[in-house]
Design a protein around this motif. Structure first.
Motif, PDB file in Angstrom:
ATOM      1  N   ARG A 118      33.328  14.806  28.702  1.00  0.00           N
ATOM      2  CA  ARG A 118      34.518  15.418  29.285  1.00  0.00           C
ATOM      3  C   ARG A 118      34.641  16.893  28.892  1.00  0.00           C
ATOM      4  N   LEU A 122      37.231   2.411  38.024  1.00  0.00           N
ATOM      5  CA  LEU A 122      37.843   3.581  37.398  1.00  0.00           C
ATOM      6  C   LEU A 122      37.722   4.806  38.294  1.00  0.00           C
ATOM      7  N   HIS A 123      36.972   4.693  39.365  1.00  0.00           N
ATOM      8  CA  HIS A 123      36.774   5.833  40.286  1.00  0.00           C
ATOM      9  C   HIS A 123      37.362   5.423  41.645  1.00  0.00           C
ATOM     10  N   LEU A 154      49.841  -3.116  30.865  1.00  0.00           N
ATOM     11  CA  LEU A 154      49.319  -2.352  29.718  1.00  0.00           C
ATOM     12  C   LEU A 154      49.084  -3.266  28.513  1.00  0.00           C
ATOM     13  N   VAL A 206      44.448  -1.054  32.821  1.00  0.00           N
ATOM     14  CA  VAL A 206      44.996   0.255  33.193  1.00  0.00           C
ATOM     15  C   VAL A 206      45.920   0.101  34.406  1.00  0.00           C
ATOM     16  N   ILE A 207      46.816   1.048  34.578  1.00  0.00           N
ATOM     17  CA  ILE A 207      47.639   1.081  35.797  1.00  0.00           C
ATOM     18  C   ILE A 207      46.852   1.883  36.822  1.00  0.00           C
ATOM     19  N   GLY A 246      45.602   4.115  39.817  1.00  0.00           N
ATOM     20  CA  GLY A 246      46.242   5.203  40.568  1.00  0.00           C
ATOM     21  C   GLY A 246      46.922   6.217  39.664  1.00  0.00           C
ATOM     22  N   TYR A 247      46.894   5.951  38.357  1.00  0.00           N
ATOM     23  CA  TYR A 247      47.527   6.897  37.415  1.00  0.00           C
ATOM     24  C   TYR A 247      46.513   7.348  36.379  1.00  0.00           C
ATOM     25  N   GLY A 248      46.637   8.588  35.956  1.00  0.00           N
ATOM     26  CA  GLY A 248      45.700   9.155  34.986  1.00  0.00           C
ATOM     27  C   GLY A 248      44.564   9.874  35.694  1.00  0.00           C
ATOM     28  N   ALA A 261      40.673  12.196  34.643  1.00  0.00           N
ATOM     29  CA  ALA A 261      39.812  12.790  33.628  1.00  0.00           C
ATOM     30  C   ALA A 261      40.032  14.299  33.498  1.00  0.00           C
ATOM     31  N   LYS A 290      48.807   6.736  25.504  1.00  0.00           N
ATOM     32  CA  LYS A 290      47.336   6.835  25.506  1.00  0.00           C
ATOM     33  C   LYS A 290      46.812   7.807  26.567  1.00  0.00           C
ATOM     34  N   ALA A 291      47.220   7.599  27.797  1.00  0.00           N
ATOM     35  CA  ALA A 291      46.676   8.418  28.901  1.00  0.00           C
ATOM     36  C   ALA A 291      47.030   9.890  28.691  1.00  0.00           C
ATOM     37  N   LYS A 292      46.006  10.738  28.801  1.00  0.00           N
ATOM     38  CA  LYS A 292      46.274  12.175  28.634  1.00  0.00           C
ATOM     39  C   LYS A 292      47.064  12.714  29.817  1.00  0.00           C
ATOM     40  N   ASN A 318      47.209   9.920  40.586  1.00  0.00           N
ATOM     41  CA  ASN A 318      46.057  10.555  41.231  1.00  0.00           C
ATOM     42  C   ASN A 318      46.071  10.184  42.718  1.00  0.00           C
ATOM     43  N   ASP A 340      44.676   8.054  44.474  1.00  0.00           N
ATOM     44  CA  ASP A 340      44.660   6.654  44.878  1.00  0.00           C
ATOM     45  C   ASP A 340      46.038   6.002  44.856  1.00  0.00           C
TER      46      ASP A 340
HETATM   47  N1  CMX Z   1      46.729   3.114  32.547  1.00  0.00           N
HETATM   48  C1  CMX Z   1      46.547   2.714  31.262  1.00  0.00           C
HETATM   49  N2  CMX Z   1      45.804   3.380  30.367  1.00  0.00           N
HETATM   50  C2  CMX Z   1      45.262   4.548  30.785  1.00  0.00           C
HETATM   51  C3  CMX Z   1      45.436   5.040  32.091  1.00  0.00           C
HETATM   52  C4  CMX Z   1      46.189   4.273  33.004  1.00  0.00           C
HETATM   53  N3  CMX Z   1      46.371   4.631  34.266  1.00  0.00           N
HETATM   54  N4  CMX Z   1      44.761   6.214  32.200  1.00  0.00           N
HETATM   55  C5  CMX Z   1      44.181   6.428  30.992  1.00  0.00           C
HETATM   56  N5  CMX Z   1      44.481   5.422  30.158  1.00  0.00           N
HETATM   57  C6  CMX Z   1      43.976   5.206  28.799  1.00  0.00           C
HETATM   58  C7  CMX Z   1      42.454   5.135  28.834  1.00  0.00           C
HETATM   59  O1  CMX Z   1      42.012   3.828  29.221  1.00  0.00           O
HETATM   60  C8  CMX Z   1      42.093   5.502  27.404  1.00  0.00           C
HETATM   61  O2  CMX Z   1      42.310   4.355  26.611  1.00  0.00           O
HETATM   62  P1  CMX Z   1      41.343   4.043  25.338  1.00  0.00           P
HETATM   63  O3  CMX Z   1      41.556   5.189  24.406  1.00  0.00           O
HETATM   64  O4  CMX Z   1      41.842   2.752  24.852  1.00  0.00           O
HETATM   65  O5  CMX Z   1      39.953   3.993  25.883  1.00  0.00           O
HETATM   66  C9  CMX Z   1      43.164   6.535  27.074  1.00  0.00           C
HETATM   67  O6  CMX Z   1      44.244   6.327  28.003  1.00  0.00           O
HETATM   68  C10 CMX Z   1      42.684   7.971  27.217  1.00  0.00           C
HETATM   69  O7  CMX Z   1      42.146   8.136  28.507  1.00  0.00           O
HETATM   70  P2  CMX Z   1      42.201   9.559  29.259  1.00  0.00           P
HETATM   71  O8  CMX Z   1      41.421  10.511  28.416  1.00  0.00           O
HETATM   72  O9  CMX Z   1      43.603   9.917  29.579  1.00  0.00           O
HETATM   73  O10 CMX Z   1      41.477   9.230  30.618  1.00  0.00           O
HETATM   74  P3  CMX Z   1      39.917   9.232  30.919  1.00  0.00           P
HETATM   75  O11 CMX Z   1      39.521  10.608  31.236  1.00  0.00           O
HETATM   76  O12 CMX Z   1      39.155   8.502  29.876  1.00  0.00           O
HETATM   77  O13 CMX Z   1      39.868   8.320  32.230  1.00  0.00           O
HETATM   78  C11 CMX Z   1      40.637   7.550  34.323  1.00  0.00           C
HETATM   79  C12 CMX Z   1      40.370   8.770  33.448  1.00  0.00           C
HETATM   80  C13 CMX Z   1      40.964   8.012  35.743  1.00  0.00           C
HETATM   81  C14 CMX Z   1      39.382   6.677  34.380  1.00  0.00           C
HETATM   82  C15 CMX Z   1      41.842   6.765  33.714  1.00  0.00           C
HETATM   83  O14 CMX Z   1      43.009   7.557  33.736  1.00  0.00           O
HETATM   84  C16 CMX Z   1      42.098   5.457  34.415  1.00  0.00           C
HETATM   85  O15 CMX Z   1      41.455   4.442  34.081  1.00  0.00           O
HETATM   86  N6  CMX Z   1      43.051   5.428  35.429  1.00  0.00           N
HETATM   87  C17 CMX Z   1      43.290   4.252  36.207  1.00  0.00           C
HETATM   88  C18 CMX Z   1      42.191   4.075  37.249  1.00  0.00           C
HETATM   89  C19 CMX Z   1      42.285   5.118  38.338  1.00  0.00           C
HETATM   90  O16 CMX Z   1      43.343   5.371  38.887  1.00  0.00           O
HETATM   91  N7  CMX Z   1      41.134   5.703  38.709  1.00  0.00           N
HETATM   92  C20 CMX Z   1      41.039   6.627  39.838  1.00  0.00           C
HETATM   93  C21 CMX Z   1      40.834   8.070  39.412  1.00  0.00           C
HETATM   94  C22 CMX Z   1      40.639   8.952  40.613  1.00  0.00           C
HETATM   95  C23 CMX Z   1      39.245   8.774  41.144  1.00  0.00           C
HETATM   96  O17 CMX Z   1      38.279   9.141  40.467  1.00  0.00           O
HETATM   97  O18 CMX Z   1      39.096   8.245  42.235  1.00  0.00           O
END
Ligand code: CMX
Length: 423
Positions: free
Chosen positions: A44, A260-261, A296, A301-302, A304-306, A308, A353-355, A360, A362
């Motif tokens: 990242r 996750l994508h 959670l 994960v939820i 559509g939220y969060g 990278a 947890k989620a940064k 997003n 989705d």
């Molecule tokens: N719900 C719960 N937990 C979440 C979260 C969510 N929506 N988003 C991040 N987190 C968690 C991660 O799983 C991670 O947990 P661990 O430390 O236990 O591993 C922690 O928060 C830190 O993660 P992050 O640095 O904020 O996020 P990443 O860069 O690792 O991952 C992503 C990004 C999109 C995979 C993640 O936010 C996620 O899983 N979101 C839900 C799936 C999603 O909507 N994906 C679609 C993204 C858009 C796309 O690419 O199409």
């Protein structure tokens, strides 16, 4: 304005000269450092590749060739592909030229349908779509020319040829899979009078003009997201081995099929509808919070939220919400999606947890598709895939024009890391 091929060809000498000069004069200039956390954390933030088609700014979202995506929502996907490739929006003649190219190249070969028909009935639509692309590899001009011994400086041309062929055929392939997989009746032929997005809607079997608009917007918003995301990077890596665009795009889309994508958009609406079902209608704020915590606390994960990279609500989500306000403001699912947006960021912040606790792309797209009767969630990622192929193809053609090196970052072992940090 010249047609896409000629315009891009005219840009190549300047792009090559520029790259040569930068690489020569600044070869040792450091652009990134890598920490242990990054090596273990999906690289990242490591700046280790070039992508000129688009940029994702954490606080702004997708910017295509310098233009924020929210300023492009009135464009049609063909204009976007031209922009991705050349850095300029086409004028009317160049746009017409690209549309004529697509029409000329439309038509999925029969052997592709035979392979898809032989797949198990319950195959995932993404597996069918990626298989269809791989089967069409048989058509690759790049592979034929490479086998004949083409010069390195010519690589971009058959790569563009393959890309245009692919893009011309993908809506038809995708729509045919939809109709086959979900028993919607015979395939609907491509209509040369319609644009790319409207044609896709038409071949899916829905000629509502508002659905045409939804489809154009959907295909525009998902087109590209710079170079390091799973699908773009996979396509980039596979293409860097000079695997042709069929191999490379199929590889990228296999990554898009991960939950996750791109698969998150299938998961997302599913999550919302489960909540609606659980509470027997549009949930209250408290019920939504309860459902979010349940997800959670079960370690999921939820969807559509969060994100990278993003650290703000995704402007593509905003564009879908704006579109919905115009076309389906009273729709229950749309209203629930908006309500989820009011509640989930707070819950994710509390979870800690989620940064990025924001939605997003989705999180919003599914409610629009659902409104127009496209309710087969497992199919949603295929729509994403048709659109994202524009980004992957444009990045790939540019890379072949620039003679981008084969991807080969250095990996290290755990023992190496231990020694490095003094353990
Ligand atoms: N719900 C719960 N937990 C979440 C979260 C969510 N929506 N988003 C991040 N987190 C968690 C991660 O799983 C991670 O947990 P661990 O430390 O236990 O591993 C922690 O928060 C830190 O993660 P992050 O640095 O904020 O996020 P990443 O860069 O690792 O991952 C992503 C990004 C999109 C995979 C993640 O936010 C996620 O899983 N979101 C839900 C799936 C999603 O909507 N994906 C679609 C993204 C858009 C796309 O690419 O199409």
């Amino acid at each position: 304005m010249p047609a896409l091929h000629d315009k891009f060809a005219s840009q190549i000498p300047r792009l090559r000269d520029e790259l040569k000069a930068i690489a020569k004069d600044h070869a040792q200039h450091k652009i990134s450092e890598v920490t242990v956390a990054q090596a273990y954390g999906g690289m990242r933030g490591v700046k280790g590749m070039i992508c000129d088609t688009s940029l994702v700014e954490p606080d702004k979202g997708l910017i295509i060739r310098g233009i924020p995506i929210l300023e492009l929502t009135d464009k049609i996907p063909e204009e976007i592909f031209y922009l991705l490739m050349t850095g300029d929006l086409p004028d009317a003649a160049a746009l017409k030229g690209l549309q004529e190219e697509y029409t000329k190249r439309a038509g999925v070969p029969d052997y592709v349908w035979k392979v898809l028909e032989a797949m198990p009935k319950e195959s995932h639509p993404m597996a069918m779509f990626d298989t269809g692309i791989l089967v069409m590899e048989h058509e690759s001009e790049f592979r034929k020319r490479y086998t004949e011994g083409m010069k390195k400086t010519d690589y971009w041309e058959p790569a563009l040829e393959d890309s245009l062929n692919l893009l011309a055929k993908l809506p038809e392939l995708a729509a045919g899979i939809y109709r086959m997989r979900y028993d919607k009746g015979p395939r609907i032929p491509y209509d040369p009078k319609l644009d790319w997005g409207a044609n896709y809607a038409h071949m899916l079997g829905n000629d509502d003009k508002d659905f045409y608009s939804a489809m154009r917007l959907y295909l525009t918003l998902h087109c590209d997201h710079e170079g390091g995301n799973v699908s773009a990077f996979s396509c980039h890596t596979v293409g860097s081995a000079l695997s042709d665009p069929y191999y490379a795009v199929s590889a990228g889309l296999n990554g898009l099929a991960g939950p996750l994508h791109g698969l998150a958009n299938q998961e997302c609406l599913g999550w919302i509808l489960k909540v609606v079902e659980k509470f027997g209608g549009t949930p209250t704020d408290e019920q939504l919070k309860e459902a979010a915590w349940e997800t959670l606390n079960s370690g999921k994960v939820i969807p559509g939220y969060g994100h990278a990279v993003l650290r703000c609500p995704d402007p593509r989500f905003v564009a879908f919400v704006d579109f919905g306000a115009k076309y389906c403001a009273d729709d229950d699912v749309y209203k629930t999606v908006k309500k989820v947006f009011d509640i989930i960021p707070g819950v994710l912040k509390e979870h800690g947890k989620a940064k990025n606790p924001q939605p997003n792309v989705d999180a919003g797209s599914g409610s629009i598709l659902y409104h127009f009767g496209l309710r087969e969630f497992p199919y949603y990622t295929v729509l994403f895939a048709v659109s994202r192929s524009m980004g992957m193809c444009s990045q790939l053609v540019i890379n072949r024009a620039l003679g981008t090196a084969i991807t080969r970052p250095k990996s290290v072992g755990t023992d190496w890391i231990k020694k490095e940090v003094g353990l």
